[in-house]
Design an enzyme around this catalytic site. Structure first.
Site, PDB file in Angstrom:
ATOM      1  N   HIS A   1       1.222   3.887   2.075  1.00 13.65           N
ATOM      2  CA  HIS A   1       1.695   4.802   3.129  1.00 13.65           C
ATOM      3  C   HIS A   1       3.282   4.704   2.855  1.00 13.65           C
ATOM      4  O   HIS A   1       4.012   3.927   2.667  1.00 13.65           O
ATOM      5  CB  HIS A   1       1.306   3.983   4.521  1.00 13.65           C
ATOM      6  CG  HIS A   1      -0.106   4.207   4.869  1.00 13.65           C
ATOM      7  ND1 HIS A   1      -0.757   3.697   5.502  1.00 13.65           N
ATOM      8  CD2 HIS A   1      -0.853   5.451   4.543  1.00 13.65           C
ATOM      9  CE1 HIS A   1      -1.949   4.038   5.733  1.00 13.65           C
ATOM     10  NE2 HIS A   1      -2.050   5.257   5.133  1.00 13.65           N
TER      11      HIS A   1
ATOM     12  N   ASP B   1       0.237  -4.301   5.842  1.00 14.20           N
ATOM     13  CA  ASP B   1      -0.553  -3.794   7.057  1.00 14.20           C
ATOM     14  C   ASP B   1      -1.910  -4.348   6.881  1.00 14.20           C
ATOM     15  O   ASP B   1      -2.621  -4.047   5.779  1.00 14.20           O
ATOM     16  CB  ASP B   1      -0.300  -2.252   6.877  1.00 14.20           C
ATOM     17  CG  ASP B   1       0.908  -2.005   7.390  1.00 14.20           C
ATOM     18  OD1 ASP B   1       1.930  -2.801   7.325  1.00 14.20           O
ATOM     19  OD2 ASP B   1       1.012  -0.586   7.450  1.00 14.20           O
TER      20      ASP B   1
ATOM     21  N   ASP C   1       5.898   4.465   4.623  1.00 12.77           N
ATOM     22  CA  ASP C   1       6.881   3.748   5.195  1.00 12.77           C
ATOM     23  C   ASP C   1       7.123   2.418   4.523  1.00 12.77           C
ATOM     24  O   ASP C   1       7.735   1.872   4.839  1.00 12.77           O
ATOM     25  CB  ASP C   1       6.495   3.543   6.876  1.00 12.77           C
ATOM     26  CG  ASP C   1       4.985   2.995   6.904  1.00 12.77           C
ATOM     27  OD1 ASP C   1       4.057   3.454   6.543  1.00 12.77           O
ATOM     28  OD2 ASP C   1       4.965   2.019   7.613  1.00 12.77           O
ATOM     29  N   HIS C   2       6.150   2.457   3.527  1.00 10.66           N
ATOM     30  CA  HIS C   2       6.397   1.063   2.664  1.00 10.66           C
ATOM     31  C   HIS C   2       6.784   1.380   1.325  1.00 10.66           C
ATOM     32  O   HIS C   2       6.908   0.359   0.324  1.00 10.66           O
ATOM     33  CB  HIS C   2       4.878   0.456   2.528  1.00 10.66           C
ATOM     34  CG  HIS C   2       4.380  -0.094   3.856  1.00 10.66           C
ATOM     35  ND1 HIS C   2       4.544  -1.401   4.119  1.00 10.66           N
ATOM     36  CD2 HIS C   2       3.839   0.287   4.819  1.00 10.66           C
ATOM     37  CE1 HIS C   2       4.131  -1.576   5.339  1.00 10.66           C
ATOM     38  NE2 HIS C   2       3.961  -0.414   5.985  1.00 10.66           N
TER      39      HIS C   2
ATOM     40  N   HIS D   1       0.739  -1.277  -0.092  1.00  4.43           N
ATOM     41  CA  HIS D   1      -0.129   0.145  -0.036  1.00  4.43           C
ATOM     42  C   HIS D   1       0.844   1.252  -0.011  1.00  4.43           C
ATOM     43  O   HIS D   1       2.093   1.011   0.394  1.00  4.43           O
ATOM     44  CB  HIS D   1      -1.079   0.071   1.282  1.00  4.43           C
ATOM     45  CG  HIS D   1      -0.285   0.232   2.423  1.00  4.43           C
ATOM     46  ND1 HIS D   1       0.408  -0.795   3.021  1.00  4.43           N
ATOM     47  CD2 HIS D   1      -0.137   1.030   3.377  1.00  4.43           C
ATOM     48  CE1 HIS D   1       0.815  -0.592   4.348  1.00  4.43           C
ATOM     49  NE2 HIS D   1       0.729   0.614   4.515  1.00  4.43           N
TER      50      HIS D   1
ATOM     51  N   HIS E   1      -6.989  -2.719   5.459  1.00  7.08           N
ATOM     52  CA  HIS E   1      -5.960  -1.339   5.952  1.00  7.08           C
ATOM     53  C   HIS E   1      -6.774  -0.253   5.746  1.00  7.08           C
ATOM     54  O   HIS E   1      -8.007  -0.093   5.353  1.00  7.08           O
ATOM     55  CB  HIS E   1      -4.851  -1.416   5.350  1.00  7.08           C
ATOM     56  CG  HIS E   1      -3.804  -0.492   6.041  1.00  7.08           C
ATOM     57  ND1 HIS E   1      -3.653  -0.761   7.629  1.00  7.08           N
ATOM     58  CD2 HIS E   1      -2.814   0.188   5.666  1.00  7.08           C
ATOM     59  CE1 HIS E   1      -2.628   0.291   7.968  1.00  7.08           C
ATOM     60  NE2 HIS E   1      -2.007   0.614   7.016  1.00  7.08           N
TER      61      HIS E   1
ATOM     62  N   HIS F   1       6.376  -5.383  11.010  1.00  2.00           N
ATOM     63  CA  HIS F   1       6.063  -4.008  11.339  1.00  2.00           C
ATOM     64  C   HIS F   1       5.541  -3.826  12.854  1.00  2.00           C
ATOM     65  O   HIS F   1       4.451  -3.666  13.255  1.00  2.00           O
ATOM     66  CB  HIS F   1       4.500  -4.157  10.584  1.00  2.00           C
ATOM     67  CG  HIS F   1       4.107  -2.542  10.335  1.00  2.00           C
ATOM     68  ND1 HIS F   1       3.250  -2.224  11.158  1.00  2.00           N
ATOM     69  CD2 HIS F   1       4.354  -1.840   9.297  1.00  2.00           C
ATOM     70  CE1 HIS F   1       2.904  -0.752  10.741  1.00  2.00           C
ATOM     71  NE2 HIS F   1       3.705  -0.600   9.633  1.00  2.00           N
TER      72      HIS F   1
END
Length: 305
Positions: free
Chosen positions: A63, A208, A65-66, A61, A138, A266
């Site tokens: 976000h 996530d 941090d990914h 996804h 998510h 995570h």
């Protein structure tokens, strides 16, 4: 060889000992990334994985941090002379994000970087395995992934082949490859001398997510389930609100699915100094569980049956 290298195991915030999300699979020398958080290329250097054999990146996804590790990684590989295409797979928005990655900075890539949007149920077919996109739950559009190897040929029964008149040599190899051979006017079929097909290996990466039915079904009998285990059970309310999972919830899913090994990743920055509460909560339900650590590597053996 099927090796998993955990390049980033942290939650939304990096900590002094956990980078943002990035999990690499090395399958017979082909490198595949699942998520690519900030600093992934440096973690690849520390782990000595190499970069030029990276064929694909699968993003769960968008976000930050990914995916923030992608722009630097693709530029570094261009500096190093990469010529082979790089495929970036992900959920809704993947093609648009890929164009943004390529446009960052005054830099012209010397190889093709192509974004491919997937939806739940889509299958990416490779020669000896597939990667299936999974519906996850998510706070934004997201996917999990299951890497599923093709079944392996059964064991070759040499003595049986000789009994049927097949001489050792090239005809053995033809039978093992699934071809019928003729010996003294008689046909010998592969099934006459080969055992039942043996399973390949399956690795599931959740990204996530809340525990959900699609990940459960994809994980049934899996060799490894790598799952969001952000919080201890005492944080269940916040896990539900933020669309993450607790260690105990994931352990329950792993037990029902009958996975061989569960790996929690995570990990929230709340557990920077001590992730033991996650392990305690999960082991109450499912024994074969470990908490991922940055630069941890595991080999996935073939099953005997």
């Amino acid at each position: 060889m099927l090796r998993i290298i955990f390049l980033g195991t942290g939650g939304s915030l990096p900590t002094r000992n956990r980078n943002p999300s990035a999990v690499m699979v090395n399958r017979e020398g082909e490198l595949i990334l699942f998520d690519c958080g900030e600093g992934t290329q440096q973690q690849m250097m520390r782990a000595k994985t190499g970069m030029m054999s990276l064929s694909s990146i699968f993003i769960s996804h968008f976000h930050a941090d990914h995916f923030l590790g992608i722009p630097g990684l693709i530029q570094t590989m261009s500096f190093m002379g990469r010529k082979e295409p790089l495929l970036i797979y992900g959920p809704e928005g993947t093609m648009e994000f890929t164009e943004l990655f390529k446009a960052l900075g005054y830099f012209n890539l010397k190889y093709e970087v192509r974004g491919i949007q997937l939806k739940p149920g889509d299958i990416v077919e490779r020669e000896e395995y597939v990667i299936r996109a999974l519906k996850t739950e998510h706070s934004i559009s997201s996917l999990g992934y299951a890497l599923i190897e093709n079944p392996r040929p059964g064991r070759f029964h040499r003595e049986r082949a000789i009994e049927l008149g097949v001489p050792p040599g090239p005809l053995f190899a033809k039978l093992q490859k699934g071809n019928t051979v003729e010996v003294n006017g008689k046909l010998v079929k592969p099934e006459d001398v080969m055992g039942a097909l043996r399973p390949g290996r399956t690795v599931v990466y959740s990204g996530d997510t809340r525990p959900c039915e699609s990940v459960l079904e994809a994980s049934r009998g899996a060799d490894v389930l790598i799952h969001d285990g952000s919080f201890a059970d005492e944080m269940a309310d916040w896990a539900e609100e933020s669309k993450h999972s607790t260690a105990g919830e994931v352990a329950t899913l792993a037990k029902e699915a009958g996975v061989r090994k569960l790996i929690l990743t995570h990990i929230s920055s709340r557990y920077t100094d001590d992730a033991e509460p996650l392990l305690i909560d999960s082991k109450k339900v499912f024994e074969n569980v470990i908490i991922a650590e940055d630069l941890m590597e595991i080999e996935i053996p073939y099953r005997s049956k």
